[in-house]
Design a protein around this motif. Structure first.
Motif, PDB file in Angstrom:
ATOM      1  N   THR A 123       0.836  -1.187   0.000  1.00 43.98           N
ATOM      2  CA  THR A 123       0.000   0.000   0.000  1.00 43.98           C
ATOM      3  C   THR A 123       0.882   1.252   0.000  1.00 43.98           C
ATOM      4  O   THR A 123       2.073   1.180   0.270  1.00 43.98           O
ATOM      5  N   GLU A 125       2.082   4.976   1.207  1.00 42.70           N
ATOM      6  CA  GLU A 125       2.177   5.797   2.410  1.00 42.70           C
ATOM      7  C   GLU A 125       1.263   7.013   2.327  1.00 42.70           C
ATOM      8  O   GLU A 125       0.697   7.447   3.327  1.00 42.70           O
ATOM      9  N   LEU A 131      -2.541   2.315   5.339  1.00 44.59           N
ATOM     10  CA  LEU A 131      -1.386   1.793   6.057  1.00 44.59           C
ATOM     11  C   LEU A 131      -1.734   1.537   7.524  1.00 44.59           C
ATOM     12  O   LEU A 131      -1.471   0.454   8.061  1.00 44.59           O
ATOM     13  N   GLU A 135      -1.954  -2.103   9.560  1.00 50.29           N
ATOM     14  CA  GLU A 135      -1.148  -2.300  10.765  1.00 50.29           C
ATOM     15  C   GLU A 135      -2.041  -2.672  11.956  1.00 50.29           C
ATOM     16  O   GLU A 135      -1.662  -3.529  12.765  1.00 50.29           O
ATOM     17  N   ARG A 141       5.332  -3.668   8.384  1.00 48.27           N
ATOM     18  CA  ARG A 141       6.120  -3.205   7.247  1.00 48.27           C
ATOM     19  C   ARG A 141       7.407  -4.021   7.163  1.00 48.27           C
ATOM     20  O   ARG A 141       8.119  -4.165   8.150  1.00 48.27           O
ATOM     21  N   SER A 144      10.155  -0.937   2.072  1.00 52.36           N
ATOM     22  CA  SER A 144       9.587   0.325   1.586  1.00 52.36           C
ATOM     23  C   SER A 144      10.437   0.828   0.436  1.00 52.36           C
ATOM     24  O   SER A 144      11.659   0.716   0.474  1.00 52.36           O
ATOM     25  N   HIS A 155       4.763   0.554   0.633  1.00 50.84           N
ATOM     26  CA  HIS A 155       5.188  -0.347   1.699  1.00 50.84           C
ATOM     27  C   HIS A 155       4.690  -1.760   1.411  1.00 50.84           C
ATOM     28  O   HIS A 155       3.509  -1.950   1.106  1.00 50.84           O
ATOM     29  N   LEU A 157       3.860  -5.091   3.206  1.00 47.67           N
ATOM     30  CA  LEU A 157       3.515  -5.498   4.565  1.00 47.67           C
ATOM     31  C   LEU A 157       3.341  -7.004   4.619  1.00 47.67           C
ATOM     32  O   LEU A 157       2.923  -7.626   3.635  1.00 47.67           O
TER      33      LEU A 157
END
Length: 177
Positions: A123, A125, A131, A135, A141, A144, A155, A157
């Protein structure tokens, strides 16, 4: 209310186009170059044909979708399963519909069917809430990068869905290196 999780078929393509188009308004407003945000019917049909495109139906109506990519994402340094094209019909947002579909794919498909220890997704930032949402759902993460295409920092993830298997794989890879 009947809830059905299943693979999409070509007959679902027009409805999926509507769901994705409406759900990705913010993506287009941010001028992110994500294929799903700019998809036409042919691209939706290709996604169904070439990947595992899952849907969540409520009372016979597709309200959410998520794709498990059949190809390793070439830009990222990971062999873990990669999910993309996650969308919830805006009319159904805020009801945990997307969370239920994502949980189902993580557990039923990634962990149980594929036997994978974890999965990945990517996704931007600059998206105002994606993001943080991922999370909160347990994604971390792991990489990046800015690809130089005006999307800004992207990022990768990862979410571990089978901790014991993940730890065993980690120990095994440390022994062989």
């Amino acid at each position: 209310m009947s809830e059905v999780y299943r693979l999409a078929t070509q007959e679902d393509a027009e409805r999926l186009l509507d769901v994705i188009y409406e759900a990705y308004v913010t993506i287009r407003e941010l001028e992110l170059q994500w294929p799903a945000a700019h998809a036409d019917l042919a691209l939706i049909q290709d996604n169904i044909k070439l990947n595992e495109c899952y849907v969540l139906e409520l009372d016979g109506k597709i309200v959410a979708t998520l794709t498990l990519s059949k190809d390793k994402p070439i830009r990222w340094n990971s062999d873990l399963p990669f999910v993309k094209w996650f969308a919830v019909d805006p009319e159904y947002q805020g009801r945990r519909i997307g969370s239920r579909l994502l949980d189902w794919v993580e557990e039923t498909i990634i962990r149980d069917k594929l036997g994978a220890s974890a999965l990945t997704l990517a996704t931007a930032e600059k998206h105002p809430w994606l993001l943080a949402m991922y999370e909160r759902k347990g994604y971390q993460r792991i990489e990046s990068i800015d690809w130089g295409n005006e999307d800004g920092t992207m990022h990768l993830l990862r979410k571990i869905v089978n901790p014991a298997l993940y730890e065993a794989q980690l120990r095994s890879s440390q022994v062989t290196t």
